[in-house]
Design a protein around this motif. Structure first.
Motif, PDB file in Angstrom:
ATOM      1  N   TYR A  94       0.984  -1.147   0.081  1.00  0.00           N
ATOM      2  CA  TYR A  94       0.010   0.149  -0.059  1.00  0.00           C
ATOM      3  C   TYR A  94       1.034   1.334  -0.056  1.00  0.00           C
ATOM      4  CZ  TYR A  94      -3.457  -3.657   1.353  1.00  0.00           C
ATOM      5  OH  TYR A  94      -4.108  -4.757   1.526  1.00  0.00           O
ATOM      6  N   ARG A 145      -2.781   7.193   5.026  1.00  0.00           N
ATOM      7  CA  ARG A 145      -3.776   6.341   5.666  1.00  0.00           C
ATOM      8  C   ARG A 145      -3.616   6.357   7.230  1.00  0.00           C
ATOM      9  NH1 ARG A 145      -5.107   1.326   1.925  1.00  0.00           N
ATOM     10  NH2 ARG A 145      -4.295   2.059  -0.054  1.00  0.00           N
ATOM     11  N   TRP A 158     -15.610   5.854   4.022  1.00  0.00           N
ATOM     12  CA  TRP A 158     -15.234   4.582   3.271  1.00  0.00           C
ATOM     13  C   TRP A 158     -15.924   3.408   4.188  1.00  0.00           C
ATOM     14  CZ3 TRP A 158     -13.253   5.365  -1.224  1.00  0.00           C
ATOM     15  CH2 TRP A 158     -12.477   6.487  -1.724  1.00  0.00           C
ATOM     16  N   SER A 218     -15.112   0.806  -0.039  1.00  0.00           N
ATOM     17  CA  SER A 218     -13.704   0.851   0.358  1.00  0.00           C
ATOM     18  C   SER A 218     -12.719  -0.094  -0.264  1.00  0.00           C
ATOM     19  CB  SER A 218     -13.806   0.341   1.986  1.00  0.00           C
ATOM     20  OG  SER A 218     -14.211  -0.748   2.238  1.00  0.00           O
ATOM     21  N   HIS A 244      -8.057   3.861   3.559  1.00  0.00           N
ATOM     22  CA  HIS A 244      -7.876   4.741   2.249  1.00  0.00           C
ATOM     23  C   HIS A 244      -7.220   6.174   2.923  1.00  0.00           C
ATOM     24  CE1 HIS A 244      -9.964   2.996  -0.929  1.00  0.00           C
ATOM     25  NE2 HIS A 244     -10.656   2.508   0.171  1.00  0.00           N
ATOM     26  N   ASN A 303     -13.759   4.240   7.334  1.00  0.00           N
ATOM     27  CA  ASN A 303     -12.226   4.285   7.549  1.00  0.00           C
ATOM     28  C   ASN A 303     -11.705   3.360   8.500  1.00  0.00           C
ATOM     29  OD1 ASN A 303     -10.311   4.659   5.682  1.00  0.00           O
ATOM     30  ND2 ASN A 303      -9.781   6.645   6.253  1.00  0.00           N
ATOM     31  N   TRP A 343     -13.926   0.675   7.449  1.00  0.00           N
ATOM     32  CA  TRP A 343     -14.043   0.244   6.021  1.00  0.00           C
ATOM     33  C   TRP A 343     -14.909  -0.904   5.775  1.00  0.00           C
ATOM     34  CZ3 TRP A 343     -11.930  -4.705   5.751  1.00  0.00           C
ATOM     35  CH2 TRP A 343     -10.929  -4.869   6.647  1.00  0.00           C
TER      36      TRP A 343
END
Length: 495
Positions: free
Chosen positions: A339, A345, A399, A404, A409, A427, A463
């Motif tokens: 990622y 994030r 998200w 998501s 994110h 999230n 998420w």
């Protein structure tokens, strides 16, 4: 130039008459229908007809088809473009009887000129040439240069408030003063907007003066300096709430009443924080969404009063912010796992216990559960902080499982709530300070939760949740030592 055009025209007229005469000579029987050169109508094309043509010989007066723009400042300086015909010989243009400057003939069909100053209202446009004067079909309208608004209209006496001035004919602005002192960062964004940064000043209302090529406009008492306090640990970003962010006038008034700066940055960590004012609200699931009702652990609904203002992180704490203070990254959704934008994030796989080290190192704290929900709701009573019960609107806010892709994110990617906070829903779940238990039914003031329990509360959903798990009243719990890849946190701080 005039003689050449005259000779050319003369030749064309003579040729036309000779051609007409030739037509009569060759076809006398058809002369009644074809004798186009018979100007005086006597049935003969001869010198008498030529005499009539020559008696009217010369340049025609100019004609006007359009003048743009149709409006301009009373101070003058508007560049007019006049289109039409026969404009080659134009010598002057007047607006309201006053002569224009910089009259330039660009072609026989286009002339440009700059308007003089004039009184507000309509003024006749006249184009003048040796062959005559022509009145434009539409008048020019003089409009008073003006300021419609200054936003925000108040800020800290220490200066540094970014203001936006909107109005008419502001494109030539070169300077703005507030209380007689020049602003910095003056930018004429467009004909209707200017931005600037206020200087320091004395507490109270002062005049704002906008000056430039269009003249000077004074807005009496257009800006009010306030004694706004910036916490010692913070750097000012914006003193007063932006109406485009805090759209509820009641919330703006509550923020302003605290005397504290609305938007600041924690100097040590560079985290951006938003002021949450004191207030009273209904805590718990007041109403379900269109698709889901309330859960028992979101009730009973009870009144809560928070008597003190506090600051809340605009975003969830990121992996980069955690690493900068703690030195290592516990997150699942990090760069080493594929990622690459992991720094922006939210940090996750951090337990409540582990977070205490971060808070101690930064001077931050976790919000109480009541503070968290009050900040999340931002004056709303609906399940979602956009004021809606429609589950389909959650896409713009959070998200969560439909949006998501089963991962976190970068923070700030979804719409903010009415206090300017992002990702309060979805999230990652966010740790709060309280132990977990059922709500009391009685009204509470500055509640801090149970004295002890086995689990700590997390709020807001993640998420991995559906619409029923990402709403302002949703709550869950995790053991203090539990570290999950869908749980992170957001910081708060006392002014």
């Amino acid at each position: 130039m005039q003689r050449s055009a005259f000779v050319s025209g003369f030749r064309r007229a003579v040729v036309s008459l000779l051609a007409a005469c030739a037509a009569v000579a060759l076809a006398p029987a058809a002369s009644a229908q074809n004798c186009t050169g018979d100007v005086n109508g006597d049935g003969v094309v001869n010198g008498a007809d030529l005499g009539i043509v020559l008696s009217n010989w010369g340049f025609c007066p100019p004609s006007i088809t359009q003048v743009t723009p149709p409006t301009g400042s009373v101070l003058g300086g508007t560049v007019l473009s006049i289109t039409g015909g026969g404009l080659s010989e134009v010598t002057a243009i007047t607006v309201g009887g006053a002569p224009c400057t910089q009259v330039t003939v660009l072609s026989p069909t286009l002339v440009r000129a700059t308007t003089p100053a004039g009184a507000a209202g309509q003024a006749a446009i006249r184009v003048i040439a040796p062959t005559g004067t022509t009145l434009a079909p539409q008048p020019f309208t003089y409009v008073q240069q003006q300021v419609a608004s200054i936003v925000p209209s108040s800020g800290s006496y220490t200066g540094g408030t970014a203001i936006t001035i909107t109005g008419q004919y502001l494109a030539g602005t070169t300077g703005v003063t507030v209380g007689g002192v020049p602003c910095t960062g003056v930018v004429a964004v467009s004909a209707t907007q200017v931005t600037a940064v206020t200087p320091a000043g004395s507490v109270g209302a002062v005049d704002v003066v906008i000056s430039g090529t269009k003249g000077t406009i004074t807005v009496p008492g257009g800006f009010t300096y306030q004694s706004i306090v910036v916490p010692a640990w913070a750097t000012l970003v914006e003193a007063q709430p932006d109406p485009a962010v805090v759209t509820d006038p009641a919330l703006r008034a509550a923020i302003e009443a605290t005397g504290l700066a609305w938007r600041v940055r924690d100097t040590a960590t560079q985290m951006e924080m938003m002021l949450i004012p004191p207030g009273t609200f209904q805590m718990g699931c007041i109403m379900g969404s269109n698709a889901y009702g309330c859960y028992s652990w979101e009730q009973p609904v009870h009144a809560v009063t928070l008597t003190n203002a506090f600051y809340m992180g605009r975003y969830e704490v990121t992996q980069a912010q955690w690493v900068a203070r703690m030195g290592s990254n516990p997150s699942h959704f990090q760069a080493s796992n594929g990622y690459p934008d992991s720094g922006s994030r939210p940090v996750e796989q951090v337990s409540w216990d582990t977070i205490q080290g971060y808070l101690g190192a930064t001077g931050m704290r976790l919000p109480t559960e009541a503070e968290w929900e009050y900040a999340c709701r931002a004056g709303t009573q609906t399940p979602f902080y956009n004021g809606s019960t429609d589950d389909s609107t959650v896409d713009a806010l959070a998200w969560y499982s439909p949006t998501s892709g089963s991962q976190t994110h970068a923070v700030g990617g979804k719409a903010a709530n009415g206090f300017g906070l992002h990702d309060m829903l979805g999230n990652v779940w966010e740790w709060v300070n309280d132990w977990s238990d059922t709500y009391p039914s009685s009204a509470q003031t500055d509640p801090t939760g149970p004295v002890s329990a086995t689990h700590r509360v997390v709020r807001g959903g993640s998420w991995g949740n559906g619409a029923d798990g990402v709403r302002s009243s949703i709550r869950s719990s995790v053991t203090p030592g539990g570290a999950k890849y869908n749980v992170g946190f957001r910081v708060a701080r006392t002014p």
